[in-house]
Design a protein around this motif. Structure first.
Motif, PDB file in Angstrom:
ATOM      1  N   THR A   1      56.149  20.020  -8.984  1.00 20.65           N
ATOM      2  CA  THR A   1      55.394  20.736  -9.049  1.00 20.65           C
ATOM      3  C   THR A   1      54.529  20.029  -7.856  1.00 20.65           C
ATOM      4  O   THR A   1      54.133  20.259  -7.429  1.00 20.65           O
ATOM      5  CB  THR A   1      54.385  20.537 -10.721  1.00 20.65           C
ATOM      6  N   ASP A   2      54.427  18.391  -8.166  1.00 31.84           N
ATOM      7  CA  ASP A   2      53.261  18.191  -6.941  1.00 31.84           C
ATOM      8  C   ASP A   2      53.778  18.153  -5.689  1.00 31.84           C
ATOM      9  O   ASP A   2      53.433  18.198  -4.418  1.00 31.84           O
ATOM     10  CB  ASP A   2      52.675  17.241  -7.376  1.00 31.84           C
ATOM     11  N   SER A   3      54.993  18.200  -5.132  1.00 29.00           N
ATOM     12  CA  SER A   3      55.920  18.300  -4.135  1.00 29.00           C
ATOM     13  C   SER A   3      56.341  19.252  -3.543  1.00 29.00           C
ATOM     14  O   SER A   3      55.216  19.581  -1.743  1.00 29.00           O
ATOM     15  CB  SER A   3      57.483  18.389  -3.941  1.00 29.00           C
ATOM     16  N   LEU A   4      55.704  20.963  -3.823  1.00 27.52           N
ATOM     17  CA  LEU A   4      55.708  21.676  -3.385  1.00 27.52           C
ATOM     18  C   LEU A   4      54.512  23.075  -3.332  1.00 27.52           C
ATOM     19  O   LEU A   4      53.689  23.062  -2.884  1.00 27.52           O
ATOM     20  CB  LEU A   4      56.622  22.737  -3.647  1.00 27.52           C
ATOM     21  N   ALA A   5      53.950  22.731  -4.871  1.00 30.19           N
ATOM     22  CA  ALA A   5      52.878  23.610  -4.929  1.00 30.19           C
ATOM     23  C   ALA A   5      51.321  23.078  -5.321  1.00 30.19           C
ATOM     24  O   ALA A   5      50.538  23.436  -4.612  1.00 30.19           O
ATOM     25  CB  ALA A   5      52.702  23.821  -6.708  1.00 30.19           C
ATOM     26  N   GLY A   6      52.184  21.781  -5.577  1.00 28.19           N
ATOM     27  CA  GLY A   6      50.695  20.892  -5.341  1.00 28.19           C
ATOM     28  C   GLY A   6      50.252  20.780  -3.313  1.00 28.19           C
ATOM     29  O   GLY A   6      49.078  20.835  -4.022  1.00 28.19           O
TER      30      GLY A   6
ATOM     31  N   LYS B   1      50.402  23.099  -1.739  1.00 30.88           N
ATOM     32  CA  LYS B   1      49.747  24.523  -1.089  1.00 30.88           C
ATOM     33  C   LYS B   1      48.853  24.662  -1.233  1.00 30.88           C
ATOM     34  O   LYS B   1      48.079  25.467  -0.876  1.00 30.88           O
ATOM     35  CB  LYS B   1      50.774  25.245  -1.949  1.00 30.88           C
ATOM     36  N   GLU B   2      48.634  23.801  -3.199  1.00 30.25           N
ATOM     37  CA  GLU B   2      46.684  24.401  -3.132  1.00 30.25           C
ATOM     38  C   GLU B   2      46.288  22.554  -3.023  1.00 30.25           C
ATOM     39  O   GLU B   2      45.181  23.674  -2.237  1.00 30.25           O
ATOM     40  CB  GLU B   2      47.085  23.683  -4.539  1.00 30.25           C
ATOM     41  N   ARG B   3      46.468  22.015  -1.930  1.00 31.93           N
ATOM     42  CA  ARG B   3      45.704  20.944  -1.770  1.00 31.93           C
ATOM     43  C   ARG B   3      45.708  21.065  -0.014  1.00 31.93           C
ATOM     44  O   ARG B   3      44.594  20.287   0.854  1.00 31.93           O
ATOM     45  CB  ARG B   3      46.691  19.163  -1.992  1.00 31.93           C
ATOM     46  N   GLY B   4      46.741  22.347   0.267  1.00 32.48           N
ATOM     47  CA  GLY B   4      46.322  22.045   1.903  1.00 32.48           C
ATOM     48  C   GLY B   4      47.384  21.365   2.999  1.00 32.48           C
ATOM     49  O   GLY B   4      47.407  22.040   4.123  1.00 32.48           O
ATOM     50  N   THR B   5      48.305  20.636   2.026  1.00 36.34           N
ATOM     51  CA  THR B   5      48.859  19.476   3.141  1.00 36.34           C
ATOM     52  C   THR B   5      49.843  19.970   3.003  1.00 36.34           C
ATOM     53  O   THR B   5      50.092  19.688   4.467  1.00 36.34           O
ATOM     54  CB  THR B   5      48.923  18.122   2.186  1.00 36.34           C
TER      55      THR B   5
ATOM     56  N   LEU C   1      51.978  20.020   7.265  1.00 39.63           N
ATOM     57  CA  LEU C   1      53.334  19.254   7.554  1.00 39.63           C
ATOM     58  C   LEU C   1      53.583  20.170   8.481  1.00 39.63           C
ATOM     59  O   LEU C   1      54.959  19.550   9.261  1.00 39.63           O
ATOM     60  CB  LEU C   1      53.684  19.081   6.289  1.00 39.63           C
ATOM     61  N   LEU C   2      53.307  21.419   8.249  1.00 41.66           N
ATOM     62  CA  LEU C   2      54.706  22.440   9.265  1.00 41.66           C
ATOM     63  C   LEU C   2      54.340  22.709  10.536  1.00 41.66           C
ATOM     64  O   LEU C   2      54.855  23.568  11.352  1.00 41.66           O
ATOM     65  CB  LEU C   2      54.667  24.150   8.580  1.00 41.66           C
TER      66      LEU C   2
ATOM     67  N   TYR D   1      49.397  24.406  -8.468  1.00 38.75           N
ATOM     68  CA  TYR D   1      49.584  23.641  -9.302  1.00 38.75           C
ATOM     69  C   TYR D   1      50.215  24.630 -10.529  1.00 38.75           C
ATOM     70  O   TYR D   1      50.613  23.664 -11.571  1.00 38.75           O
ATOM     71  CB  TYR D   1      49.083  22.227  -9.175  1.00 38.75           C
ATOM     72  N   LYS D   2      48.634  24.987 -11.222  1.00 36.04           N
ATOM     73  CA  LYS D   2      48.800  25.612 -12.023  1.00 36.04           C
ATOM     74  C   LYS D   2      49.943  26.793 -13.107  1.00 36.04           C
ATOM     75  O   LYS D   2      50.204  26.554 -13.692  1.00 36.04           O
ATOM     76  CB  LYS D   2      47.161  26.199 -12.789  1.00 36.04           C
ATOM     77  N   GLU D   3      49.779  26.975 -11.596  1.00 32.26           N
ATOM     78  CA  GLU D   3      50.875  28.079 -12.315  1.00 32.26           C
ATOM     79  C   GLU D   3      52.199  27.833 -12.166  1.00 32.26           C
ATOM     80  O   GLU D   3      53.261  28.292 -12.368  1.00 32.26           O
ATOM     81  CB  GLU D   3      51.116  29.809 -10.986  1.00 32.26           C
TER      82      GLU D   3
END
Length: 695
Positions: free
Chosen positions: A240-245, A247-251, A255-256, A340-342
């Motif tokens: 969850t933190d690896s991708l969805a998290g 995305k939510e934080r904008g990091t 990285l991209l 993250y919630k989703e």
């Protein structure tokens, strides 16, 4: 798909450092599996010991009621007196105290009593038991004694929801029966029976299973379920933190913008989740060996006997692909979630559904040497149970590992490819294939349709297993297969003539089919015999299958329709029709042929038929690709099944054929293939080159 391993290592190192700084991840993925299982086992041992101690030392209350209470009073008093005498030497003997109440049942419901002894008298007129019911004196397993007319009948009433009441009632029944046995022995002695009581019909129990096998059965049912629980719990936190998290934080967007490509980013994140899953798996298995196998936890001797180093290593080997499979699923879900919630919302149904396959270990009588061997996760659950009960079916264990390793490898590849697209990493982007739809989108979804249909077919087979072959064929072919074909054509707006390969062929093709169909059947039998060397099929299974396929009340003309004509039409429209149409647009023709064969074999839901049906499926797929039409495959399939159905009437001695017959059949099959090749009209759109990424 070119992968820069140096970039992946750098990203993976960063991911691991971030994981080590996350206390929540460490607790869920490492600390919890490390401590929870030994704590659970240690706690359950203490609780069970205290429970048994309380139940053995407790004083249970009862009352005697009923119209025949006075008649059974001597037996009750004799039982209580005997228990008191025995308890003087053994503290574990049942301890009871009688209470006088006006309404025994009401007192039992109010929990003032632990059980009630209700005495009545059997009817004077003899009761004729129904056919098959136990007769007076019948003490076979499960038999309920039929009272002799006129004698007192004692019923011990309990509260089934109460462990204490159930235990007390059970022990009191045993005590009453012992009293009755002693009284009978006393009467026989008075009548002059010249044999000691202890020598008359001594009945004992014996168990061929060892203590370790009995304990291993209990542990084996739970072990895979517990591992999945830890994997899904700990892995979901990381994924969850690896991708969805991010995305939510904008990091993730930041990285991209670096030199790292999407494939490297997704690969590094997948490896990070996989490392956590592997760590959880190793910790879980090591717990068993260290705490139970080495007797650090005071588990029963049976548990210690079931867990030994060789079994532990084997279980770990089976769990490794399972960890990779779970890690891929979790990261795939995280990639689909935008927040993250989703992601947490999506993980809940996955957690619940993911535990279901592991429940296969609880199914009674289910062996690994069955169709369950090709179902990922479920086969591991059954295999672990068999290992812990001392059963090592090595060929099926290899199959189990291979199935899960293949599923994990496929899912890992799918995850990396899917999460490397713009649509998933950047949710604002759109997927052109999804918008266009049609055949390209169906090519992506072929395996989903097959998986769903396969699951429905397995469930349907469970319900219709005892039904007549007419019902099974009608439901499977007319409802499931034809309905699937119609849904696919409608959902993806496919042109029926193209999707189902309804094309004419050259006349010589029919000659090739007439030569090849019997030759294919014979070579298929040869393949089956070779496969039986690895997976021996019990003769009883073959006989049961033959009776189910061709029951005695099944006329030959109906058998031809239901077993030859209908499969030849409807199975071909599904497999060599729409499914092959979806696969040839995406895969190399050889890969498509193998995939269709595997799907065809799996869809027959029978382990011993898997290899020969897969072989037939590949033959039919190859014919369709060479001729570009499904019609030759239909005729070939019909002739194949017709020969099988009519062989009892034609007295064809299949079992008497030897290598020379199979060699001649192989030559005939080669001749058929040569004719087909000389008159080929190849399937349109074949991809002889490797497809590009995202195609």
């Amino acid at each position: 798909m070119k992968l820069d391993t140096a970039v992946v290592r750098t990203l993976l190192r960063t991911e691991i450092l971030m994981l080590l700084r996350d206390r929540r991840t460490l607790v869920l993925s490492v600390v919890l599996p490390l401590l929870l299982m030994p704590l659970m086992m240690f706690g359950s041992q203490i609780m069970e010991k205290r429970r048994q101690q309380r139940l053995e030392t407790a004083e249970y209350t009862f009352a005697v009621t009923g119209p025949a209470a006075a008649e059974v009073r001597p037996h009750v008093d004799a039982t209580v007196a005997r228990l008191l005498r025995e308890r003087a030497n053994d503290a574990s003997v049942l301890r009871v105290r009688e209470i006088v109440v006006t309404d025994g049942l009401a007192a039992l419901r109010r929990e003032q009593l632990d059980f009630v002894v209700e005495a009545s008298t059997a009817p004077a007129s003899p009761v004729v038991p129904p056919p098959g019911a136990p007769r007076p004196g019948d003490r076979s397993a499960g038999a309920r004694e039929t009272p002799v007319p006129g004698v007192p009948v004692v019923t011990v009433i309990k509260r089934g929801e109460s462990d204490r009441s159930s235990r007390a009632a059970s022990r009191w029944r045993d005590a009453l029966r012992e009293t009755r046995r002693l009284e009978r022995a006393h009467l026989m002695a008075e009548a002059g029976l010249p044999v000691a009581v202890a020598d008359v019909a001594v009945v004992t129990n014996a168990n061929v299973a060892t203590e370790g096998q009995v304990a291993g059965l209990t542990l084996g049912r739970l072990l895979t379920l517990m591992l999945l629980m830890f994997l899904l719990t700990g892995g979901s936190s990381v994924a969850t933190d690896s991708l969805a998290g991010e995305k939510e934080r904008g990091t993730l967007e930041t990285l991209l913008t670096t030199a790292a490509g999407r494939v490297e980013i997704v690969t590094a994140k997948l490896l990070a989740v996989l490392l956590v899953a592997l760590a959880t798996t190793v910790i879980q298995v090591a717990n068993l060996l260290v705490y139970v196998g080495f007797k650090i936890i005071p588990a029963s001797a049976g548990f210690s006997a079931a867990i030994h180093p060789a079994a532990t290593v084997l279980i770990l080997a089976l769990f490794l692909p399972l960890a990779a499979l779970v890690a891929s699923v979790l990261l795939l879900i995280s990639g689909h979630a935008r927040t993250y919630k989703e992601a947490q919302f999506l993980f809940l149904p996955v957690f619940l559904i993911g535990m279901v396959p592991a429940l296969a270990a609880f199914l009674p009588g289910l062996k690994l040497r069955s169709a369950i061997a090709v179902i990922p996760v479920s086969n591991v659950a059954v295999a672990v149970k068999e290992i812990l009960t001392g059963r090592f079916d090595w060929p099926m264990l290899v199959v189990t590992f291979a199935v899960n390793a293949a599923a994990a490898a496929w899912l890992v590849r799918l995850t990396v490819r899917a999460l490397s697209t713009e649509r998933l990493v950047s949710p604002t982007q759109t997927d052109s294939v999804a918008i266009v739809g049609g055949a390209p989108l169906f090519s992506r979804h072929v395996f989903r349709w097959f998986a769903v249909l396969w699951g429905i077919l397995i469930l349907t087979s469970g319900y219709l297993g005892e039904s007549h072959i007419r019902v099974q064929v009608s439901v499977n072919l007319l409802v499931l297969f034809t309905g699937t074909v119609a849904l696919i054509l409608s959902r993806y707006r496919l042109e029926p003539r193209t999707a189902l390969a309804l094309r004419p062929v050259k006349p010589a093709v029919w000659l090739a089919v007439l030569i090849g169909a019997p030759a294919g059947l014979l070579t298929g039998i040869g393949v089956f015999r070779v496969a039986a060397l690895v997976f021996p099929v019990p003769p009883q299974a073959l006989e049961a299958f033959s009776k189910a396929l061709l029951p005695a009340d099944f006329p030959l003309w109906q058998a031809v329709i239901f077993v030859a004509v209908m499969p030849g039409i409807f199975e071909e429209l599904l497999f060599r029709g729409v499914f092959l149409h979806g696969l040839v647009r995406r895969f190399h023709p050889i890969v498509a042929v193998v995939a269709i064969g595997a799907m065809f074999g799996l869809m027959h839901v029978s382990l011993f038929r898997l290899v020969p049906t897969a072989y037939l499926g590949m033959l039919l797929a190859g014919i369709t690709l060479v001729t570009g039409s499904v019609f030759p495959a239909m005729l070939w399939h019909f002739l194949n099944n017709l020969l099988g159905v009519s062989s009892p009437s034609l007295n064809i001695p299949w079992e008497a054929f030897g290598p020379s017959t199979y060699g001649a059949a192989a030559l005939a099959l080669a001749l058929s293939g040569w004719i087909l090749w000389r008159n080929r009209t190849p399937y349109p759109g074949l991809r002889w080159r490797a497809p590009t990424s995202g195609a």
